[in-house]
Enzyme design. Structure first.
Site, short mmCIF file in Angstrom:
data_model
loop_
_atom_site.label_atom_id
_atom_site.label_comp_id
_atom_site.label_asym_id
_atom_site.label_seq_id
_atom_site.Cartn_x
_atom_site.Cartn_y
_atom_site.Cartn_z
N GLU A 165 5.12 -22.59 76.87
CA GLU A 165 5.54 -22.14 75.54
C GLU A 165 4.36 -22.23 74.57
OE1 GLU A 165 8.57 -24.32 73.37
OE2 GLU A 165 8.81 -22.70 71.93
N ASP A 168 -5.45 -23.96 70.14
CA ASP A 168 -5.09 -22.61 69.73
C ASP A 168 -4.51 -21.90 70.95
OD1 ASP A 168 -5.07 -20.07 68.38
OD2 ASP A 168 -6.88 -19.61 69.49
N ASP A 191 3.92 -17.05 64.31
CA ASP A 191 3.68 -16.78 62.88
C ASP A 191 3.50 -15.28 62.66
OD1 ASP A 191 3.83 -19.47 62.51
OD2 ASP A 191 1.69 -19.79 62.17
N ASP A 232 12.09 -13.02 64.02
CA ASP A 232 13.03 -12.56 62.99
C ASP A 232 12.33 -11.55 62.09
OD1 ASP A 232 11.26 -14.54 61.92
OD2 ASP A 232 12.42 -14.42 60.07
C1 LIG Z 1 7.40 -20.44 63.23
S1 LIG Z 1 6.99 -21.82 64.18
C2 LIG Z 1 8.01 -21.60 65.64
C3 LIG Z 1 8.11 -22.86 66.46
C4 LIG Z 1 8.99 -22.77 67.72
N1 LIG Z 1 8.49 -21.78 68.65
C5 LIG Z 1 10.42 -22.44 67.34
O1 LIG Z 1 10.90 -21.33 67.61
O2 LIG Z 1 11.07 -23.32 66.77
C6 LIG Z 1 5.37 -21.36 64.80
C7 LIG Z 1 4.67 -22.53 65.44
O3 LIG Z 1 3.47 -22.05 66.06
C8 LIG Z 1 2.40 -22.92 65.72
N2 LIG Z 1 1.17 -22.12 65.78
C9 LIG Z 1 0.78 -21.16 64.91
N3 LIG Z 1 -0.37 -20.61 65.29
C10 LIG Z 1 -0.72 -21.23 66.44
C11 LIG Z 1 -1.82 -21.09 67.32
N4 LIG Z 1 -2.78 -20.20 67.10
N5 LIG Z 1 -1.86 -21.87 68.41
C12 LIG Z 1 -0.88 -22.79 68.65
N6 LIG Z 1 0.18 -22.96 67.85
C13 LIG Z 1 0.27 -22.19 66.76
C14 LIG Z 1 2.75 -23.42 64.33
O4 LIG Z 1 2.08 -24.63 64.02
C15 LIG Z 1 4.25 -23.59 64.44
O5 LIG Z 1 4.58 -24.86 64.97
#
Ligand SMILES: C[S@@+](CC[C@H](N)C(=O)[O-])C[C@H]1O[C@@H](n2cnc3c(N)ncnc32)[C@H](O)[C@@H]1O
Length: 211
Positions: free
Chosen positions: A38, A90, A113, A149
């Site tokens: 994931e 990342d 994001d 979404d």
């Molecule tokens: C909107 S949240 C969704 C979290 C989870 N997938 C959920 O559905 O509950 C996006 C997550 O991705 C992480 N994230 C954003 N850019 C990332 C990157 N380049 N590498 C790893 N994680 C990242 C953020 O810190 C955040 O925890």
């Protein structure tokens, strides 16, 4: 004072950008069980629930935010999950540089994001070069599962994976027809009445198209 949990057993080392090395997940887990990955786990609800419920599958997560990474690692370590690893990294870097070919059975990407401003769209994870890398690391016959979404990002996700020669669309659902999932953000978005888009793409059998 609460004792600090030792997170070392559940941490997948982040390999620095300047080091050319890929994880051998069989060595990491000490077995050759299927692996699900994931990207962007947030608070880790989906991954931890699955790791607890399905001990014969290995689960790897990657999370960039240090606070979430630590929270998820502590939760998994407290539960003594031997089939769970989390990297602070990342997501695009981990997939592109640190995973070997055909090592993942299911790739989960839930609510990445959306970078809604037009000038930030290029920061989105789901773009053509990423799909090519996904075709490299997902086993033939394996799956990529996505949810968002965000209407505009949903269109982009579908276009990108449909355009990749190594994926075929196996499932799509929008709004009420989309089955309920368990990620933290899905729970939150559903409670807000937001429309959820879900997609599933299968990595075609056979050799990968030239990169
Ligand atoms: C909107 S949240 C969704 C979290 C989870 N997938 C959920 O559905 O509950 C996006 C997550 O991705 C992480 N994230 C954003 N850019 C990332 C990157 N380049 N590498 C790893 N994680 C990242 C953020 O810190 C955040 O925890």
């Amino acid at each position: 004072m609460p004792t600090k949990v030792d997170i070392a057993p559940v941490v997948l080392e982040a390999i620095p950008n300047d080091v050319a090395r890929r994880h051998d997940l069989r060595t990491v887990f000490g077995n050759d069980h299927p692996v699900e990955l994931e990207l962007g786990v947030g608070k880790g609800r989906f991954l931890i629930q699955n790791a607890e419920a399905r001990p014969a599958v290995n689960f790897v997560g990657v999370e960039w935010a240090g606070r979430y990474f630590r929270m998820v690692a502590e939760r998994a370590a407290k539960r003594g999950l031997a089939n769970f690893r989390i990297a602070r990294d990342d997501a695009a870097h981990l997939v592109r540089d640190n995973l070997p070919d055909a090592c993942i059975d299911v790739l989960h990407i839930y609510f990445p994001d959306p970078w809604p401003k037009a000038r930030h769209n290029k920061r989105r994870l789901i773009q053509a070069p990423f799909a090519r890398q996904a075709a490299r690391v997902v086993k033939p016959g394996g799956l990529v599962k996505l949810a968002t979404d965000h209407e505009d990002y949903a269109v982009q996700m579908e276009q990108v994976f449909k355009a990749d020669p190594d994926f075929e669309s196996t499932y799509r659902a929008v709004g009420q027809e989309a089955p309920v999932g368990v990620t933290n953000w899905e729970v939150k978005f559903r409670a807000q009445g937001r429309t959820i888009h879900k997609f599933e793409f299968r990595r075609k059998q056979g050799h990968r198209a030239a990169l």
